[in-house]
Design a protein around this motif. Structure first.
Motif, mmCIF file in Angstrom:
data_model
loop_
_atom_site.group_PDB
_atom_site.id
_atom_site.type_symbol
_atom_site.label_atom_id
_atom_site.label_comp_id
_atom_site.label_asym_id
_atom_site.label_seq_id
_atom_site.Cartn_x
_atom_site.Cartn_y
_atom_site.Cartn_z
ATOM 1 N N ASN A 169 32.354 28.848 49.789
ATOM 2 C CA ASN A 169 30.971 29.024 50.213
ATOM 3 C C ASN A 169 30.011 28.383 49.204
ATOM 4 O OD1 ASN A 169 31.319 30.720 48.103
ATOM 5 N ND2 ASN A 169 30.514 32.557 49.084
ATOM 6 N N TYR A 170 30.500 27.324 48.544
ATOM 7 C CA TYR A 170 29.768 26.585 47.509
ATOM 8 C C TYR A 170 29.694 27.321 46.188
ATOM 9 C CZ TYR A 170 28.222 23.702 51.439
ATOM 10 O OH TYR A 170 28.183 22.899 52.549
ATOM 11 N N LEU A 171 30.331 28.485 46.071
ATOM 12 C CA LEU A 171 30.360 29.209 44.805
ATOM 13 C C LEU A 171 31.758 29.138 44.209
ATOM 14 C CD1 LEU A 171 28.337 32.485 45.552
ATOM 15 C CD2 LEU A 171 27.537 30.405 44.420
ATOM 16 N N LEU A 172 31.819 29.063 42.873
ATOM 17 C CA LEU A 172 33.103 29.095 42.187
ATOM 18 C C LEU A 172 33.642 30.523 42.194
ATOM 19 C CD1 LEU A 172 32.306 26.821 39.119
ATOM 20 C CD2 LEU A 172 33.390 26.181 41.272
ATOM 21 N N GLU A 173 34.948 30.638 42.063
ATOM 22 C CA GLU A 173 35.569 31.962 42.137
ATOM 23 C C GLU A 173 35.210 32.807 40.928
ATOM 24 O OE1 GLU A 173 39.925 33.864 43.320
ATOM 25 O OE2 GLU A 173 39.799 31.830 42.534
ATOM 26 N N HIS A 174 35.091 34.097 41.148
ATOM 27 C CA HIS A 174 34.795 35.053 40.084
ATOM 28 C C HIS A 174 35.980 35.177 39.126
ATOM 29 C CE1 HIS A 174 37.521 37.764 42.179
ATOM 30 N NE2 HIS A 174 36.881 37.461 43.292
ATOM 31 N N PRO A 175 35.778 35.737 37.912
ATOM 32 C CA PRO A 175 36.881 35.927 36.963
ATOM 33 C C PRO A 175 37.927 36.889 37.527
ATOM 34 C CG PRO A 175 34.760 36.164 35.864
ATOM 35 C CD PRO A 175 34.479 36.140 37.331
ATOM 36 N N GLN A 176 39.173 36.670 37.153
ATOM 37 C CA GLN A 176 40.271 37.519 37.597
ATOM 38 C C GLN A 176 40.932 38.182 36.395
ATOM 39 O OE1 GLN A 176 40.839 38.206 40.635
ATOM 40 N NE2 GLN A 176 40.592 36.447 41.999
ATOM 41 N N TYR A 177 41.416 39.419 36.578
ATOM 42 C CA TYR A 177 42.062 40.168 35.508
ATOM 43 C C TYR A 177 43.295 40.885 36.050
ATOM 44 C CZ TYR A 177 37.470 39.606 33.315
ATOM 45 O OH TYR A 177 36.312 39.091 32.799
ATOM 46 N N THR A 178 44.220 41.206 35.131
ATOM 47 C CA THR A 178 45.379 42.014 35.493
ATOM 48 C C THR A 178 45.782 42.856 34.280
ATOM 49 O OG1 THR A 178 47.597 41.963 36.472
ATOM 50 C CG2 THR A 178 47.092 40.252 34.857
ATOM 51 N N ARG A 179 46.874 43.558 34.361
ATOM 52 C CA ARG A 179 47.337 44.384 33.249
ATOM 53 C C ARG A 179 47.924 43.510 32.132
ATOM 54 N NH1 ARG A 179 48.014 46.929 37.918
ATOM 55 N NH2 ARG A 179 47.350 49.099 38.101
ATOM 56 N N PRO A 180 47.838 43.965 30.875
ATOM 57 C CA PRO A 180 47.349 45.265 30.400
ATOM 58 C C PRO A 180 45.823 45.363 30.455
ATOM 59 C CG PRO A 180 47.935 43.886 28.545
ATOM 60 C CD PRO A 180 48.367 43.145 29.766
#
Length: 229
Positions: A169-180
């Motif tokens: 949608n013309y926006l870059l993807e948000h930050p992603q996180y996982t464990r730990p």
């Protein structure tokens, strides 16, 4: 989807397309790949496919009679593409468009390019993966096909993830996180551990906006313009 690639290095394929999602999809016949050796259509015993440029200059040009013979024998309709640094930029919207095609025929150039008359005769469209020059079109073709094949039905395990990808949608993807949850003093943002889906969605949208503003202001302009329509 049926994909046919014209190249002087057919042994390069499928390359990395034979692994992971694209490789599994190829094995499961969600798409097919056929390579055509352009040298098979040469007219001499040496398999010559190129000649010096008319008017002088460095490098060699792929001959129109050889490439034309290869196309005549193998092109059976559908989208006909030449990977070229002067082509239209490969964007996610173009990738989506290509993923809806039943057949793609891709020409991989080498040397200094191909004779212009072949492009004119067949009305070949040119596509570029970036403003730089590669040693050949094979690498570019694989990059394009990787982007296209993953959009085919049943290839991507979680279809929902496509909706949140960069450029959708013309926006870059948000930050992603996982464990730990904590790593080297850095914690996952609290909102992502809250279980509050509405707040999480808002945070992700806000971060997408912020990252796009910082890294790709050109995309942000397109995003804002799309909201005015």
């Amino acid at each position: 989807m049926k994909v046919k690639v014209l190249t002087i290095f057919p042994e390069i394929f499928p390359g990395f397309l034979g692994y992971s999602l694209t490789g599994r999809a190829l094995h499961e016949n969600k798409w097919s790949l056929e390579t055509v050796h352009i040298r098979d259509y040469a007219f001499d015993k040496h398999g010559s496919v190129d000649d010096t440029p008319c008017g002088g200059g460095a490098g060699m040009i792929m001959r129109p009679d050889v490439l034309g013979a290869a196309l005549k024998a193998n092109y059976q309709g559908g989208r006909l593409i030449y990977m070229s640094p002067r082509g239209v930029p490969l964007t996610q919207s173009l990738v989506k468009e290509l993923s809806r095609e039943k057949e793609l025929t891709i020409i991989c150039g080498r040397f200094e390019g191909v004779d212009e008359r072949v492009l004119e005769a067949y009305g070949i469209e040119e596509i570029s993966i970036g403003d730089y020059v590669l040693t050949g079109g094979e690498q570019a073709a694989m990059v394009m096909l990787d982007a296209v094949v993953r959009l085919l039905p049943g290839v991507l395990g979680n279809e929902e993830s496509l909706k949140e990808e960069s450029f959708e949608n013309y926006l870059l993807e948000h930050p992603q996180y996982t464990r730990p949850i904590e790593w080297e003093g850095r914690k996952v943002p609290d909102v992502l551990m809250s279980g509050h889906h509405q707040n999480i969605a808002k945070w992700r949208n806000d971060m997408s906006y912020k990252i796009t503003e910082q890294k790709r202001p050109d995309l942000l302009k397109k995003y804002l313009a799309s909201k005015k329509v």
